[in-house]
Design a protein around this motif. Structure first.
Motif, PDB file in Angstrom:
ATOM      1  N   ASN A   2      -4.679   3.797   1.402  1.00 14.22           N
ATOM      2  CA  ASN A   2      -4.193   2.386   1.290  1.00 14.22           C
ATOM      3  C   ASN A   2      -4.616   1.888   0.024  1.00 14.22           C
ATOM      4  OD1 ASN A   2      -2.960   2.172   3.784  1.00 14.22           O
ATOM      5  ND2 ASN A   2      -4.909   1.419   4.781  1.00 14.22           N
ATOM      6  N   PHE A   5      -1.975   2.362  -2.635  1.00 13.96           N
ATOM      7  CA  PHE A   5      -1.046   1.589  -2.403  1.00 13.96           C
ATOM      8  C   PHE A   5      -1.464   0.243  -2.955  1.00 13.96           C
ATOM      9  CE2 PHE A   5       0.824   4.677   0.177  1.00 13.96           C
ATOM     10  CZ  PHE A   5       1.960   4.874  -0.326  1.00 13.96           C
ATOM     11  N   PRO A   9       1.187  -1.900  -5.837  1.00 18.29           N
ATOM     12  CA  PRO A   9       1.940  -2.557  -4.663  1.00 18.29           C
ATOM     13  C   PRO A   9       3.631  -2.451  -4.838  1.00 18.29           C
ATOM     14  CG  PRO A   9       1.068  -4.041  -6.313  1.00 18.29           C
ATOM     15  CD  PRO A   9       0.434  -2.826  -6.748  1.00 18.29           C
ATOM     16  N   ASP A  12       4.704   0.488  -2.848  1.00 15.17           N
ATOM     17  CA  ASP A  12       4.511   0.195  -1.474  1.00 15.17           C
ATOM     18  C   ASP A  12       5.677  -0.677  -0.958  1.00 15.17           C
ATOM     19  OD1 ASP A  12       3.060   0.157   1.083  1.00 15.17           O
ATOM     20  OD2 ASP A  12       2.528  -1.768   0.573  1.00 15.17           O
ATOM     21  N   LYS A  16       8.697   0.249   1.326  1.00 19.27           N
ATOM     22  CA  LYS A  16       8.868  -0.480   2.779  1.00 19.27           C
ATOM     23  C   LYS A  16      10.416  -0.916   2.817  1.00 19.27           C
ATOM     24  CE  LYS A  16       4.309  -2.264   3.565  1.00 19.27           C
ATOM     25  NZ  LYS A  16       3.231  -3.347   3.258  1.00 19.27           N
ATOM     26  N   ARG A  27       5.556   1.792   5.032  1.00 18.42           N
ATOM     27  CA  ARG A  27       5.683   2.585   3.861  1.00 18.42           C
ATOM     28  C   ARG A  27       5.758   4.110   4.107  1.00 18.42           C
ATOM     29  NH1 ARG A  27      -0.040   1.820   3.747  1.00 18.42           N
ATOM     30  NH2 ARG A  27       0.153  -0.038   2.799  1.00 18.42           N
ATOM     31  N   ASN A  70       6.804  -8.178   0.064  1.00 16.90           N
ATOM     32  CA  ASN A  70       5.839  -7.128   0.596  1.00 16.90           C
ATOM     33  C   ASN A  70       6.284  -6.424   2.019  1.00 16.90           C
ATOM     34  OD1 ASN A  70       4.170  -7.528  -1.579  1.00 16.90           O
ATOM     35  ND2 ASN A  70       2.721  -9.005  -0.342  1.00 16.90           N
TER      36      ASN A  70
END
Length: 179
Positions: A2, A5, A9, A12, A16, A27, A70
């Protein structure tokens, strides 16, 4: 993992976005889809990455809602545009430009419907792809891709893989392997 990522970002969000093709804000699902796409065709894999990155980048530059970015909401239609163009047409410079442009435009259309609170699902992908297919067929001489015109040859794994082909078809991957 994590932490990786959190430092990157954008990667990520792109993964996603690919995962959101099957409504999975995950992800790892996106990575598995991407691996599957690359297994089917390296061109479709690159197209998925480029178009999803273009859609995500566009959303970031236009300062769309960060939580939507996100969640990968600006990547899935973009990814499908890219894979569709790479699947349908021979990989020319124009096709690669349209893969990037189509991914960016998918994000803009997606955002319009998100703002209006209208569930749009893959409508941006459908509209962009149909318009581009029409324009490319009528105004260029770009031939179909090898994938589109290749013969599907039965393999010893068909019985095992037949249950997964429906999922693969969503991303233009079912029924063939490129060797």
């Amino acid at each position: 993992m994590n932490e990786f990522f959190k430092k990157l970002p954008f990667i990520d969000n792109v993964l996603k976005g690919i995962g959101q093709i099957m409504l999975q804000e995950n992800r790892w699902t996106g990575l598995l889809f991407l691996i599957g796409i690359f297994m089917g065709s390296w061109e479709c894999g690159v197209a998925a990455l480029l178009s999803t990155a273009a859609g995500t980048f566009t959303a970031m530059k236009l300062k769309y809602d960060k939580s939507e970015i996100n969640a990968g909401l600006y990547g899935f239609s973009a990814a499908l545009v890219g894979v569709a163009l790479a699947f349908l047409f021979d990989a020319t410079v124009l096709i690669w430009i349209l893969i990037i442009f189509g991914g960016a435009l998918a994000a803009v259309i997606q955002h319009f419907f998100i703002q209006k609170k209208i569930p749009v699902f893959t409508f941006p992908f459908i509209v962009i792809t149909w318009v581009l297919v029409f324009a490319l067929h009528n105004f260029t001489h770009i031939p179909p891709s090898v994938l589109l015109s290749s013969e599907v040859v039965p393999t010893k794994y068909d019985e095992f893989l037949s249950c997964t082909n429906g999922f693969g078809e969503v991303i233009f991957q079912g029924g063939y392997f490129q060797e």
